[in-house]
Write a protein that holds these residues in place. Structure first.
Motif, PDB file in Angstrom:
ATOM      1  N   LEU A  36      34.680  27.769  47.306  1.00 14.80           N
ATOM      2  CA  LEU A  36      35.087  26.689  46.243  1.00 14.80           C
ATOM      3  C   LEU A  36      34.199  26.859  44.976  1.00 14.80           C
ATOM      4  O   LEU A  36      33.188  26.616  44.915  1.00 14.80           O
ATOM      5  N   GLY A  37      34.849  27.345  43.992  1.00 17.43           N
ATOM      6  CA  GLY A  37      34.231  27.671  42.714  1.00 17.43           C
ATOM      7  C   GLY A  37      34.326  29.479  42.483  1.00 17.43           C
ATOM      8  O   GLY A  37      33.716  30.099  43.545  1.00 17.43           O
ATOM      9  N   ALA A  38      34.612  29.714  41.284  1.00 20.59           N
ATOM     10  CA  ALA A  38      34.604  31.159  41.272  1.00 20.59           C
ATOM     11  C   ALA A  38      33.805  31.592  40.183  1.00 20.59           C
ATOM     12  O   ALA A  38      34.209  32.590  39.381  1.00 20.59           O
ATOM     13  N   GLY A  39      32.735  31.124  40.101  1.00 22.02           N
ATOM     14  CA  GLY A  39      31.652  31.459  39.081  1.00 22.02           C
ATOM     15  C   GLY A  39      30.797  32.538  39.525  1.00 22.02           C
ATOM     16  O   GLY A  39      31.216  33.533  40.470  1.00 22.02           O
ATOM     17  N   ARG A  68      41.176  27.658  37.492  1.00 26.25           N
ATOM     18  CA  ARG A  68      42.384  28.366  37.092  1.00 26.25           C
ATOM     19  C   ARG A  68      42.322  29.569  37.970  1.00 26.25           C
ATOM     20  O   ARG A  68      41.209  29.890  38.419  1.00 26.25           O
ATOM     21  N   SER A  69      43.584  30.112  38.078  1.00 26.26           N
ATOM     22  CA  SER A  69      43.391  31.372  38.879  1.00 26.26           C
ATOM     23  C   SER A  69      43.049  32.383  37.997  1.00 26.26           C
ATOM     24  O   SER A  69      42.978  32.539  36.821  1.00 26.26           O
ATOM     25  N   ARG A  70      42.054  33.404  38.642  1.00 21.40           N
ATOM     26  CA  ARG A  70      41.074  34.270  37.955  1.00 21.40           C
ATOM     27  C   ARG A  70      41.774  35.730  38.189  1.00 21.40           C
ATOM     28  O   ARG A  70      41.708  36.305  39.381  1.00 21.40           O
ATOM     29  N   GLY A  71      42.979  36.187  37.349  1.00 20.36           N
ATOM     30  CA  GLY A  71      43.488  37.254  37.898  1.00 20.36           C
ATOM     31  C   GLY A  71      42.855  38.588  38.158  1.00 20.36           C
ATOM     32  O   GLY A  71      43.021  39.562  38.949  1.00 20.36           O
ATOM     33  N   GLU A  72      41.495  38.794  37.386  1.00 20.83           N
ATOM     34  CA  GLU A  72      40.616  39.660  37.970  1.00 20.83           C
ATOM     35  C   GLU A  72      40.010  39.857  39.176  1.00 20.83           C
ATOM     36  O   GLU A  72      39.459  40.928  39.395  1.00 20.83           O
ATOM     37  N   LEU A  73      40.101  38.724  39.934  1.00 24.06           N
ATOM     38  CA  LEU A  73      39.423  38.807  41.357  1.00 24.06           C
ATOM     39  C   LEU A  73      40.661  39.312  42.304  1.00 24.06           C
ATOM     40  O   LEU A  73      41.678  38.621  42.184  1.00 24.06           O
ATOM     41  N   PRO A  74      40.127  39.949  43.446  1.00 25.20           N
ATOM     42  CA  PRO A  74      41.039  40.572  44.329  1.00 25.20           C
ATOM     43  C   PRO A  74      41.117  39.757  45.529  1.00 25.20           C
ATOM     44  O   PRO A  74      41.657  40.256  46.460  1.00 25.20           O
ATOM     45  N   TRP A  75      41.237  38.485  45.314  1.00 28.14           N
ATOM     46  CA  TRP A  75      41.504  37.406  46.304  1.00 28.14           C
ATOM     47  C   TRP A  75      42.399  36.440  46.258  1.00 28.14           C
ATOM     48  O   TRP A  75      42.887  36.137  44.947  1.00 28.14           O
ATOM     49  N   ARG A  76      43.031  35.850  47.224  1.00 24.87           N
ATOM     50  CA  ARG A  76      44.012  34.748  46.924  1.00 24.87           C
ATOM     51  C   ARG A  76      43.259  33.355  46.402  1.00 24.87           C
ATOM     52  O   ARG A  76      42.278  33.182  46.354  1.00 24.87           O
ATOM     53  N   PHE A  77      44.451  32.872  45.323  1.00 28.52           N
ATOM     54  CA  PHE A  77      43.924  31.676  44.852  1.00 28.52           C
ATOM     55  C   PHE A  77      44.734  30.600  45.338  1.00 28.52           C
ATOM     56  O   PHE A  77      45.926  30.495  45.565  1.00 28.52           O
ATOM     57  N   ILE A  78      43.887  29.479  45.895  1.00 33.71           N
ATOM     58  CA  ILE A  78      44.512  28.390  46.226  1.00 33.71           C
ATOM     59  C   ILE A  78      43.987  27.089  45.664  1.00 33.71           C
ATOM     60  O   ILE A  78      42.545  26.882  45.956  1.00 33.71           O
ATOM     61  N   ALA A  79      44.648  26.911  44.727  1.00 38.41           N
ATOM     62  CA  ALA A  79      43.981  25.469  43.683  1.00 38.41           C
ATOM     63  C   ALA A  79      43.373  24.457  44.406  1.00 38.41           C
ATOM     64  O   ALA A  79      42.267  24.098  44.218  1.00 38.41           O
ATOM     65  N   ASP A  80      43.861  23.942  45.552  1.00 36.67           N
ATOM     66  CA  ASP A  80      43.460  22.637  46.092  1.00 36.67           C
ATOM     67  C   ASP A  80      42.515  22.849  47.171  1.00 36.67           C
ATOM     68  O   ASP A  80      42.782  23.620  47.912  1.00 36.67           O
ATOM     69  N   ALA A  81      41.316  21.901  46.965  1.00 34.43           N
ATOM     70  CA  ALA A  81      40.346  22.124  47.876  1.00 34.43           C
ATOM     71  C   ALA A  81      40.613  21.720  49.428  1.00 34.43           C
ATOM     72  O   ALA A  81      40.382  22.642  50.296  1.00 34.43           O
ATOM     73  N   ALA A  82      41.451  20.966  49.477  1.00 39.66           N
ATOM     74  CA  ALA A  82      41.796  20.568  50.763  1.00 39.66           C
ATOM     75  C   ALA A  82      42.740  21.581  51.420  1.00 39.66           C
ATOM     76  O   ALA A  82      42.695  22.088  52.685  1.00 39.66           O
ATOM     77  N   ALA A  83      43.541  22.131  50.557  1.00 39.16           N
ATOM     78  CA  ALA A  83      44.514  23.328  51.055  1.00 39.16           C
ATOM     79  C   ALA A  83      43.672  24.547  51.477  1.00 39.16           C
ATOM     80  O   ALA A  83      43.919  25.279  52.494  1.00 39.16           O
ATOM     81  N   LEU A  84      42.760  24.665  50.518  1.00 41.01           N
ATOM     82  CA  LEU A  84      41.750  26.078  50.741  1.00 41.01           C
ATOM     83  C   LEU A  84      41.020  25.778  52.065  1.00 41.01           C
ATOM     84  O   LEU A  84      41.013  26.508  52.996  1.00 41.01           O
ATOM     85  N   ALA A  85      40.413  24.440  52.432  1.00 43.02           N
ATOM     86  CA  ALA A  85      39.978  24.269  53.452  1.00 43.02           C
ATOM     87  C   ALA A  85      40.597  24.226  54.836  1.00 43.02           C
ATOM     88  O   ALA A  85      40.511  24.973  55.929  1.00 43.02           O
ATOM     89  N   GLU A  86      42.159  23.764  54.694  1.00 39.63           N
ATOM     90  CA  GLU A  86      43.039  24.035  55.921  1.00 39.63           C
ATOM     91  C   GLU A  86      43.081  25.447  56.226  1.00 39.63           C
ATOM     92  O   GLU A  86      43.347  25.845  57.310  1.00 39.63           O
TER      93      GLU A  86
END
Ligand code: 8YV
Length: 314
Positions: free
Chosen positions: A151-154, A177-195
């Motif tokens: 949670l957080g892509a800083g 926002r999605s960070r295209g330079e990162l090699p990982w899946r982007f899931i915007a919503d915190a609850a969806a990420l937690a799921e």
């Protein structure tokens, strides 16, 4: 030239305080009943403030210092500084990013491994003699090869992700926002990420928008087989909901370096076998705290020498 008056908020390492005293008239603002009176007397003379990330500088302190030009933070978090007041009065604010990124990421990964494999309790089991008298330590949970949500892509979140790649983790992140330079899946919503995740690392800077972003809903989505690791700020997590989830087993475990009301913890934490508690020391190594102190002082000196600030926030 006479030294400028500096207000120091909180305790800093001795060598940092010594270094500050070489360039400034240092006035320590300590938590005493006479604090308001001291501030009223000192405030008009104060040109700069040195403070910690966890302590910051609230609006009443800034208002008491009409000649204040700059706040230099010993830490990366600036959430405890009233930036609105600083912007209105053109007060410069600096922090110490980058120099503490590795330590914070290292501790976050260490906390996750310790939580998942029960390392703290296992150490007690070996040291206490229970191993000989009560038998082997109970089975724990595999850490590597699982799903990690960040949670957080800083800076710190990305450093954690790079470390987790070494543990063959499937990694996803949530950010504004999605960070295209990162090699990982982007899931915007915190609850969806937690799921989706087996372990959720909270690395967000604390803002009004992130307050309790790890809510009862997010904790429920992380679920009874999920782990939470928080090395950001306590206010990013609904602490009462977290305690209930840990007490009922609706969350498998949590590793926390920050707490509401720290350094005093809610006593409910202290009886939980599925909580790993750390005393807000993610940046707490000799090397990193030295680098932070040097950067904090360098920012102060840059300002008063009319040079560009090294790491400006405002
Ligand atoms: C500080 C912190 O390093 O960096 C921050 O914002 O919260 C801490 O890691 C600590 O407060 C310095 O004493």
């Amino acid at each position: 030239m006479s030294k400028l008056d500096l207000l120091q908020i909180g305790v800093l390492p001795e060598w940092v305080e010594h270094e500050l005293a070489q360039s400034f008239n240092v006035h320590r603002l300590v938590e005493t009943p006479k604090r308001a009176g001291a501030l009223a007397e000192l405030g008009p003379h104060i040109r700069c403030i040195a403070t910690r990330g966890d302590l910051g500088a609230r609006s009443e302190i800034i208002a008491a210092c009409p000649a204040l030009e700059m706040i230099s933070i010993y830490g990366v978090g600036y959430d405890a500084v009233d930036l609105d007041s600083c912007r209105v009065r053109s007060i410069k604010v600096t922090n110490t990013p980058d120099v503490l990124t590795d330590d914070c990421a290292d501790l976050a990964v260490g906390m996750w491994l310790a939580l998942s494999r029960g390392i703290v309790a296992a150490e007690r089991h070996a040291r206490s003699g229970d191993w000989a008298t009560k038998g082997g330590f109970p089975l724990q949970h595999k850490a590597s090869g699982k799903r990690a949500g960040i949670l957080g892509a800083g800076r710190i979140g990305q450093a954690i992700g790079r470390r987790l790649q070494g543990f063959d983790m499937d990694i996803a992140y949530s950010a504004r926002r999605s960070r295209g330079e990162l090699p990982w899946r982007f899931i915007a919503d915190a609850a969806a990420l937690a799921e989706w995740a087996d372990v959720l690392f909270v690395t967000l800077a604390a803002t009004a928008d992130t307050y309790h972003i790890v809510s009862k809903k997010v904790l429920s989505a992380l679920g009874s087989e999920g782990f939470l690791v928080n090395i950001s700020r306590a206010q990013n997590v609904d602490e009462n909901a977290l305690l209930c989830a840990l007490e009922t087993g609706s969350l498998r475990g949590a590793a926390l370096d920050v707490f509401e009301g720290e350094p005093k913890l809610d006593p409910r934490f202290t009886t939980l076998p599925n909580a790993l508690l750390q005393p807000h020391h993610a940046s707490g190594t000799h090397e990193t705290r030295r680098a932070m102190g040097q950067l904090m002082i360098a920012n102060l000196n840059a300002h008063f020498m009319g040079k560009p600030l090294l790491t400006p926030v405002v």
